[in-house]
Design a protein around this motif. Structure first.
Motif, PDB file in Angstrom:
ATOM      1  N   THR A   1       0.823  -1.211   0.000  1.00 30.31           N
ATOM      2  CA  THR A   1       0.000   0.000   0.000  1.00 30.31           C
ATOM      3  C   THR A   1       0.864   1.271   0.000  1.00 30.31           C
ATOM      4  N   GLU A   2       0.300   2.317  -0.503  1.00 28.78           N
ATOM      5  CA  GLU A   2       1.047   3.558  -0.632  1.00 28.78           C
ATOM      6  C   GLU A   2       0.489   4.665   0.246  1.00 28.78           C
ATOM      7  N   SER A   3      -0.437   4.304   1.131  1.00 26.18           N
ATOM      8  CA  SER A   3      -0.917   5.348   2.026  1.00 26.18           C
ATOM      9  C   SER A   3      -1.328   4.788   3.366  1.00 26.18           C
ATOM     10  N   LEU A   4      -1.421   5.679   4.330  1.00 27.26           N
ATOM     11  CA  LEU A   4      -1.782   5.308   5.694  1.00 27.26           C
ATOM     12  C   LEU A   4      -2.865   6.264   6.162  1.00 27.26           C
ATOM     13  N   THR A   5      -3.698   5.784   7.074  1.00 30.01           N
ATOM     14  CA  THR A   5      -4.632   6.728   7.691  1.00 30.01           C
ATOM     15  C   THR A   5      -3.889   7.457   8.808  1.00 30.01           C
ATOM     16  N   VAL A   6      -4.476   8.515   9.287  1.00 30.80           N
ATOM     17  CA  VAL A   6      -3.873   9.275  10.382  1.00 30.80           C
ATOM     18  C   VAL A   6      -3.658   8.354  11.588  1.00 30.80           C
ATOM     19  N   ALA A   7      -4.682   7.532  11.857  1.00 26.30           N
ATOM     20  CA  ALA A   7      -4.599   6.644  13.020  1.00 26.30           C
ATOM     21  C   ALA A   7      -3.461   5.632  12.863  1.00 26.30           C
ATOM     22  N   GLU A   8      -3.342   5.073  11.641  1.00 23.48           N
ATOM     23  CA  GLU A   8      -2.278   4.088  11.406  1.00 23.48           C
ATOM     24  C   GLU A   8      -0.889   4.717  11.544  1.00 23.48           C
ATOM     25  N   LEU A   9      -0.776   5.911  10.992  1.00 21.64           N
ATOM     26  CA  LEU A   9       0.504   6.605  11.082  1.00 21.64           C
ATOM     27  C   LEU A   9       0.844   6.903  12.544  1.00 21.64           C
ATOM     28  N   ALA A  10      -0.172   7.354  13.263  1.00 25.05           N
ATOM     29  CA  ALA A  10       0.025   7.677  14.679  1.00 25.05           C
ATOM     30  C   ALA A  10       0.529   6.456  15.430  1.00 25.05           C
ATOM     31  N   LYS A  11      -0.073   5.310  15.100  1.00 23.25           N
ATOM     32  CA  LYS A  11       0.303   4.071  15.777  1.00 23.25           C
ATOM     33  C   LYS A  11       1.769   3.725  15.482  1.00 23.25           C
ATOM     34  N   LYS A  12       2.127   3.864  14.189  1.00 25.50           N
ATOM     35  CA  LYS A  12       3.501   3.542  13.803  1.00 25.50           C
ATOM     36  C   LYS A  12       4.509   4.458  14.480  1.00 25.50           C
ATOM     37  N   LEU A  13       4.091   5.693  14.692  1.00 24.88           N
ATOM     38  CA  LEU A  13       5.019   6.654  15.285  1.00 24.88           C
ATOM     39  C   LEU A  13       4.885   6.717  16.802  1.00 24.88           C
ATOM     40  N   HIS A  14       3.989   5.913  17.329  1.00 23.06           N
ATOM     41  CA  HIS A  14       3.727   5.914  18.774  1.00 23.06           C
ATOM     42  C   HIS A  14       3.307   7.294  19.269  1.00 23.06           C
ATOM     43  N   LYS A  15       2.421   7.913  18.525  1.00 21.72           N
ATOM     44  CA  LYS A  15       1.904   9.236  18.907  1.00 21.72           C
ATOM     45  C   LYS A  15       0.389   9.143  18.988  1.00 21.72           C
ATOM     46  N   GLU A  16      -0.189  10.149  19.599  1.00 22.83           N
ATOM     47  CA  GLU A  16      -1.644  10.220  19.630  1.00 22.83           C
ATOM     48  C   GLU A  16      -2.135  10.718  18.279  1.00 22.83           C
ATOM     49  N   PRO A  17      -3.212  10.124  17.743  1.00 26.18           N
ATOM     50  CA  PRO A  17      -3.758  10.589  16.472  1.00 26.18           C
ATOM     51  C   PRO A  17      -4.079  12.077  16.495  1.00 26.18           C
ATOM     52  N   SER A  18      -4.581  12.547  17.650  1.00 21.78           N
ATOM     53  CA  SER A  18      -4.952  13.961  17.747  1.00 21.78           C
ATOM     54  C   SER A  18      -3.745  14.873  17.537  1.00 21.78           C
ATOM     55  N   GLU A  19      -2.586  14.373  17.959  1.00 24.18           N
ATOM     56  CA  GLU A  19      -1.371  15.168  17.817  1.00 24.18           C
ATOM     57  C   GLU A  19      -1.016  15.303  16.333  1.00 24.18           C
ATOM     58  N   ILE A  20      -1.215  14.202  15.599  1.00 27.08           N
ATOM     59  CA  ILE A  20      -0.935  14.218  14.155  1.00 27.08           C
ATOM     60  C   ILE A  20      -1.920  15.162  13.462  1.00 27.08           C
ATOM     61  N   VAL A  21      -3.190  15.049  13.871  1.00 21.72           N
ATOM     62  CA  VAL A  21      -4.215  15.917  13.280  1.00 21.72           C
ATOM     63  C   VAL A  21      -3.831  17.377  13.485  1.00 21.72           C
ATOM     64  N   LYS A  22      -3.351  17.679  14.695  1.00 17.67           N
ATOM     65  CA  LYS A  22      -2.972  19.052  15.028  1.00 17.67           C
ATOM     66  C   LYS A  22      -1.818  19.521  14.155  1.00 17.67           C
ATOM     67  N   LYS A  23      -0.821  18.644  14.025  1.00 14.08           N
ATOM     68  CA  LYS A  23       0.349  18.989  13.210  1.00 14.08           C
ATOM     69  C   LYS A  23      -0.053  19.261  11.767  1.00 14.08           C
ATOM     70  N   LEU A  24      -0.964  18.435  11.276  1.00 17.62           N
ATOM     71  CA  LEU A  24      -1.419  18.605   9.898  1.00 17.62           C
ATOM     72  C   LEU A  24      -2.157  19.935   9.755  1.00 17.62           C
ATOM     73  N   PHE A  25      -2.957  20.229  10.759  1.00 15.27           N
ATOM     74  CA  PHE A  25      -3.719  21.472  10.759  1.00 15.27           C
ATOM     75  C   PHE A  25      -2.784  22.673  10.673  1.00 15.27           C
ATOM     76  N   MET A  26      -1.657  22.582  11.400  1.00 15.18           N
ATOM     77  CA  MET A  26      -0.676  23.659  11.431  1.00 15.18           C
ATOM     78  C   MET A  26      -0.094  23.941  10.053  1.00 15.18           C
ATOM     79  N   VAL A  27      -0.039  22.895   9.228  1.00 14.58           N
ATOM     80  CA  VAL A  27       0.508  23.130   7.887  1.00 14.58           C
ATOM     81  C   VAL A  27      -0.614  23.239   6.862  1.00 14.58           C
ATOM     82  N   GLY A  28      -1.819  23.425   7.363  1.00 16.57           N
ATOM     83  CA  GLY A  28      -2.932  23.717   6.468  1.00 16.57           C
ATOM     84  C   GLY A  28      -3.643  22.509   5.889  1.00 16.57           C
ATOM     85  N   VAL A  29      -3.394  21.326   6.489  1.00 17.93           N
ATOM     86  CA  VAL A  29      -4.099  20.146   6.004  1.00 17.93           C
ATOM     87  C   VAL A  29      -5.158  19.761   7.027  1.00 17.93           C
ATOM     88  N   MET A  30      -6.426  19.796   6.577  1.00 21.51           N
ATOM     89  CA  MET A  30      -7.485  19.408   7.491  1.00 21.51           C
ATOM     90  C   MET A  30      -7.696  17.898   7.357  1.00 21.51           C
TER      91      MET A  30
END
Ligand code: GTP
Ligand code: MG
Length: 371
Positions: free
Chosen positions: A1-30
């Motif tokens: 596969t060539e893509s991940l969901t926010v939740a999957e990425l969060a899991k791989k990085l051992h971060k909270e999904p909300s933190e990833i969402v926030k980071k994305l928001f900061m760079v203008g990605v909702m």
């Protein structure tokens, strides 16, 4: 596969999904938690963290051994039980064989029955103890080896006589060879009418495992895990190979060894199964395990009994660590709690830094390969 969901990425990085969402928001990605991310967004987030999915192998697990460098006096060395791992293809009878060995040997004199609490156990044969590791499937074996932990002295390769050499048989051979561990072949399911041990011998010869009967030096033992046939010979062979290996340890030292498995228990906190490889581990010992530390609060042996000490080649389950270590982590006992704490804390700190640092960066390709 060539893509991940926010939740999957969060899991791989051992971060909270909300933190990833926030980071994305900061760079203008909702993005929402279940949203698929494109490669660029993933790269951005990974870059931002500089974090790897493989951080558990970042701290050199052999590091801790440097705290165990005092040489043993040769005259203090005594024979220790061999540590045996059973490997083989799916359904070839590994678990049944272990059960069979256990049943014939452990129940004797064990009034309390044989409730197995930990993924390792010890039996006695001809007055000699043998430790079997129940857990290391191939994956665990690989992880431990990759992390520099050598726990096994002998590998039993189980090959079903009615099925012959299969892909995981070959995999197991390669693991054992790479780890330079002697291999004993248990040709299992001999009770079956379709058993064809000659074929197993033929096929294994093609992998460099030539039976003694054919002029090679590999020990083949025909067994039936189901009927118990050949189990005694197998144990005898383990005894012979152990003798050749001259396995020694010094029970008078502070203990060191390796984590076999660990988990967080709701009631007891961090629970770790340790294999003591040298020295003697005691209740109350200040200990550093991987990047965690503590004091051995309680120890339980392979038959679920509380024990106060555990000598070389003994598996025990301990509580009292401040965090959950990883399989393959090394442990070392220290003289005082203060030292254990300071070394433990600094190792935890190092692990954290390594996680954030350059070393941990993996390419996006690697990230996808992990899936
Ligand atoms: P995985 O854990 O799935 O890799 O399998 P395993 O290697 O642990 O095999 P397991 O012990 O679960 O045995 C698989 C099947 O083979 C079971 O149905 C066992 O009863 C059967 N079996 C194991 N050993 C023997 C044997 O010596 N003779 C016969 N006839 N059947 C056996
Ligand atoms: Mg099994």
């Amino acid at each position: 596969t060539e893509s991940l969901t926010v939740a999957e990425l969060a899991k791989k990085l051992h971060k909270e999904p909300s933190e990833i969402v926030k980071k994305l928001f900061m760079v203008g990605v909702m993005a929402t938690v279940n949203q698929e991310l494109d490669k660029d967004s993933i790269e951005l987030i990974c870059d931002d963290y500089g974090v790897a999915v493989e951080e558990e192998i970042l701290i050199d697990s052999t590091d801790l051994e440097t705290y165990f460098d005092e040489e043993s006096d040769a005259d203090k060395l005594v024979e220790r039980p061999s540590v045996v791992t059973i490997m083989g293809h799916v359904d070839h009878g590994k678990t049944t064989l272990l059960d069979s060995i256990r049943k014939t040997k452990v129940t004797e004199g064990e009034a309390g029955g044989i409730t197995q609490h930990i993924g390792a156990y010890q039996i006695e044969n001809d007055d000699k103890k043998i430790t079997f590791l129940d857990t290391p499937g191939h994956a665990a074996f690989t992880t431990m080896r990759a992390r520099g932990a050598k726990v096994t002295d002998i590998t039993i390769l189980v090959v079903a006589a009615d099925d012959g050499v299969m892909p995981q048989t070959v995999e197991a051979i390669n693991h054992a060879k790479a780890a330079e561990v002697p291999i004993i072949i248990a040709v299992n399911k001999m009770d079956k009418p379709s058993a064809n041990p000659d074929r197993v011998m033929q096929e294994l010869t093609e992998h460099g495992l030539v039976p003694e009967a054919w002029g090679g030096d590999t020990i083949f033992v025909p067994v039936s895990a189901l009927t118990g046939e050949g189990i005694d010979s197998l144990l005898e062979m383990i005894g012979l190979v152990s003798e050749v290996e001259e396995l020694k340890a010094d029970p008078s030292r502070r203990a060191m060894g390796t984590v076999i498995e660990a988990e967080l228990d709701k009631g007891r906190g961090s629970v770790a199964t340790l294999l003591v490889q040298d020295g003697t581990l005691r209740v109350g010992d200040p200990i550093v395990v991987g990047t965690t530390f503590g004091r051995v609060r309680a120890m339980v042996n392979d038959v679920g009994r509380r024990v106060k000490e555990a000598g070389p080649s003994t598996p025990v389950e301990i509580t009292g660590l401040n965090d959950v270590p990883l399989a393959g982590d090394r442990f070392v006992v220290f003289e005082d709690e203060k030292t254990a704490r300071s070394i433990g804390e600094s190792r935890a700190q190092q692990a954290l830094q390594a996680q954030r640092g350059e070393k941990t960066r993996v390419s996006l390709e690697n990230l996808f390969e992990q899936m």
